[in-house]
Motif scaffolding. Structure first.
Motif, mmCIF file in Angstrom:
data_model
loop_
_atom_site.group_PDB
_atom_site.id
_atom_site.type_symbol
_atom_site.label_atom_id
_atom_site.label_comp_id
_atom_site.label_asym_id
_atom_site.label_seq_id
_atom_site.Cartn_x
_atom_site.Cartn_y
_atom_site.Cartn_z
ATOM 1 N N UNK A 1 10.663 -32.410 35.120
ATOM 2 C CA UNK A 1 10.457 -33.472 33.647
ATOM 3 C C UNK A 1 8.550 -34.083 33.777
ATOM 4 N N UNK A 2 8.774 -35.166 35.460
ATOM 5 C CA UNK A 2 7.713 -35.917 35.202
ATOM 6 C C UNK A 2 6.370 -34.691 34.937
ATOM 7 N N UNK A 3 6.083 -33.789 35.484
ATOM 8 C CA UNK A 3 5.255 -33.073 35.718
ATOM 9 C C UNK A 3 5.132 -32.111 34.528
ATOM 10 N N UNK A 4 5.598 -32.351 33.678
ATOM 11 C CA UNK A 4 5.631 -31.162 32.696
ATOM 12 C C UNK A 4 3.969 -31.657 31.885
ATOM 13 N N UNK A 5 3.883 -32.765 31.441
ATOM 14 C CA UNK A 5 2.890 -32.817 30.858
ATOM 15 C C UNK A 5 1.590 -31.713 31.657
#
Length: 497
Positions: free
Chosen positions: A141-145
Motif C-alpha cells: 500500500x505504501x508503494x502503490x503511488x
C-alpha cells in the motif's frame, strides 16, 4: 579436444554401467506406472518440444501419477488436483526441496535464491523477512503511488500509438512498465528508460528463463555436468551476471547515499531490507538483497508481462468477455479512468478474467520441479528418495473431469466462487502451493489487475492488419515459463471519459 573426448567416453561408460546395474538390481517398492523406458535415454524422447502437452497426453494413458525415466533421473509426474494436494500439502515437508537445473547453478543462485535454495533455517528466515517487509499489504500500500505513476506513463506511451494509428507490441510495452513498476517498488528508480533498453533487458530475462527451462543432458546424466555440453550454464552465467551487475549497481548507489547522508527517506523495499541489514541481522545482508532482487526481476517481470499478454489475447478472441469487462469498469470506476489498486476488490469480473487466463495459460506449466528428501507413499505408490517431481498444472487446468468446458475461456466460472490464487484449491494453483508458493504473488496480482484493467478501460483495441480472430497464432514457447510464441500486436483507440 582429446581431453574432452576422453571425458565424454568416461561419462558414456559410466552411464552404460549404471544402466546395466539398474537392470540387475531391483527395488523393493512399487513405482507409479508409466511408459516403458528405452535403454540409457529412458523416456527423454517422450518430452518433445512442449513437455507440458506431451506429459498431459501420457497421463491420459498411465494415470494422474506416473513415472518417467529421464536419463538417469527418476521423475514423477502428477496431473490431478488430488495428486497435487498430496505433493504440495500432505507431503510438503518431504517434497519441498528443488531439483535444481545445472543452468541455474551460477553466481550462487542455487544456494541463495529463494526460488531454488534448499529449505533450511536460512530459507525460512529470508522468506519471513521478505513477506513481512516487502510483500505485506502495508508495504505494498505504501508503494502503490509509484506503480500508479508508471501506469500513467504507459497510458501516455500508448496514446502516441493511438495518435499515429500504429500497432504496438503490447508485451514489449507492458514489460517496460512492469520492470519499472518493480524497480520503483524495490529501488524507487526506473530501471528502463526507453523501449530500446526495454528490449535489451527483456532479452536478458527471456534468455535466462528459456535457458533454464531447456532440456539439458547434464540434468538427466549428472556425470556430464562438468562438461556443459550444450553451453546452457555458460550462457546463463553471462546473462545472470549482467542482470546482477545492474541490480548491484543500484544497491551500491543507495548504500553510498545512506553512508553520506546518514538517513534514507525512500519508502521502498530496499530501504526496509537495508535497515534490517544495518541492525546486524546476519540473515539479510547485501548479498542476499542482490539475490532476492534477481529473483523478483527475473521471475516476476516476465511472468506478469506474459500473463497480461495472454489475458489481452483471450479478451480479443472473446468479444462477450471483453464487453462484460468494459461494462464493469465503466460502472464501477468510470469510462476512461485509470484503475487504482484500491478498486480491485470491487471488480469481480476483472478478477475472474485474470483467473481464467491463468487457468488456461499458467506461467509455470510444470511448476518448478521438486525433489524428494526421502521415500514417500502416495496413491499406493512410492516416490523414491532423490526423485524429481513435476506438478502438471497445465494438465489440471485443461482437465474436462475437473473443469466444465475446460478448453473454453469462460471467466463466469469464477464468479461467486471461493477459488483464489493462493493455492488453497488444488485444481487452480497458478502460483504453486504450500511453503514454496510464489513469494511475489501479492505484488504480481496487484500489477496484473492494475495494468489489464487500465488498458481495457482507457482504450479500445483491434488486431493488427492481416490478423483476425480466426488466424491468430496461439502457439506457446516452452521454457521455465510459458510465453506466447508470436507477440500480440494491437492498435489502440483512446476512450474519452
Amino acid at each position: 579436444m582429446e581431453f574432452l573426448s576422453s571425458l565424454l567416453l568416461l561419462g558414456l561408460t559410466f552411464i552404460l554401467t549404471q544402466a546395466l546395474y539398474s537392470r540387475i538390481t531391483k527395488t523393493n517398492y512399487k513405482l507409479p506406472p508409466g511408459p516403458y523406458p528405452l535403454p540409457i535415454i529412458g523416456n527423454l524422447l517422450a518430452l518433445g518440444n512442449n513437455p507440458h502437452r506431451s506429459l498431459t497426453k501420457l497421463a491420459k494413458l498411465h494415470g494422474p501419477i506416473m513415472t518417467l525415466k529421464l536419463g538417469q533421473v527418476t521423475t514423477i509426474v502428477v496431473s490431478s488436483p488430488e495428486m497435487a494436494k498430496e505433493v504440495l500439502l500432505t507431503h510438503d515437508n518431504t517434497l519441498s526441496n528443488r531439483s535444481v537445473p545445472q543452468a541455474i547453478q551460477v553466481h550462487e543462485t542455487d544456494n541463495h535464491s529463494m526460488a531454488f535454495m534448499p529449505v533450511s533455517p536460512l530459507w525460512r528466515d529470508l522468506r519471513k523477512i521478505s513477506n513481512a517487509h516487502s510483500f505485506s499489504p502495508k508495504s505494498l500500500d505504501a508503494s502503490q503511488h509509484l506503480r500508479r505513476e508508471k501506469m500513467q506513463e504507459l497510458l501516455h506511451d500508448i496514446h502516441r500509438y493511438n495518435v499515429a494509428g500504429e500497432a504496438m507490441d503490447i508485451g514489449k510495452e507492458a514489460f517496460k512498465t512492469g520492470v519499472n513498476m518493480m524497480s520503483n517498488t524495490v529501488f524507487s528508480v526506473d530501471l528502463i528508460s526507453s523501449s530500446d533498453s526495454a528490449g535489451d533487458f527483456k532479452d536478458l530475462v527471456m534468455s535466462i528463463m528459456e535457458v533454464t527451462g531447456t532440456p539439458n543432458l547434464a540434468d538427466f546424466f549428472p556425470v556430464l555436468r562438468m562438461l556443459d555440453l550444450q553451453g546452457l550454464k555458460s550462457r546463463n552465467f553471462l546473462s545472470v551476471g549482467k542482470v546482477l551487475d545492474i541490480l548491484r549497481g543500484l544497491i551500491d548507489q543507495r548504500v553510498k547515499v545512506r553512508e553520506l547522508k546518514g538517513v534514507d527517506t525512500h519508502m521502498d523495499m530496499l530501504n526496509s531490507l537495508l535497515n534490517i541489514a544495518d541492525q546486524g541481522n546476519s540473515v539479510m545482508n547485501k548479498f542476499e538483497i542482490e539475490l532476492l532482487s534477481l529473483t523478483l526481476f527475473v521471475a516476476g517481470t516476465d511472468t506478469v508481462t506474459s500473463s497480461l499478454e495472454w489475458a489481452m489475447t483471450e479478451l480479443l478472441l472473446n468479444e462477450n468477455a471483453m464487453s462484460k469487462t468494459k461494462q464493469e469498469l465503466e460502472q464501477i470506476i468510470g469510462k476512461g479512468k485509470l484503475v487504482e489498486e484500491s478498486d480491485i476488490a470491487r471488480l469481480p469480473y476483472l478478477q475472474a478474467v485474470i483467473k481464467e487466463s491463468l487457468r488456461l495459460h499458467p506461467q509455470a506449466p510444470l511448476l518448478i520441479p521438486r525433489k524428494a528428501n526421502a521415500n514417500v507413499e502416495i496413491g499406493g505408490y512410492t516416490i523414491p528418495k532423490d526423485a524429481q517431481i513435476f506438478v502438471n498444472q497445465w494438465a489440471i487446468g485443461r482437465n474436462s473431469s475437473v473443469w466444465e468446458n475446460a478448453n473454453l475461456f469462460l471467466p463466469e466460472r469464477f464468479l461467486g466462487s471461493d477459488i483464489d490464487v493462493k493455492g488453497h484449491n488444488f485444481k487452480f494453483i497458478p502460483f504453486g502451493s504450500g511453503r514454496r508458493i510464489c513469494l511475489g504473488l501479492p505484488l504480481a496480482m496487484r500489477t496484473l489487475y492494475l495494468m489489464l484493467g487500465s488498458l481495457i478501460n482507457c482504450f479500445n483495441w483491434s488486431l493488427e492488419d492481416g490478423t483476425t480472430v480466426d488466424n491468430m497464432n496461439m502457439d506457446e514457447k516452452f521454457g521455465l515459463t510459458l510465453v506466447k510464441a508470436q507477440p500480440l500486436r494491437v492498435i489502440p483507440q483512446e476512450i474519452s471519459n
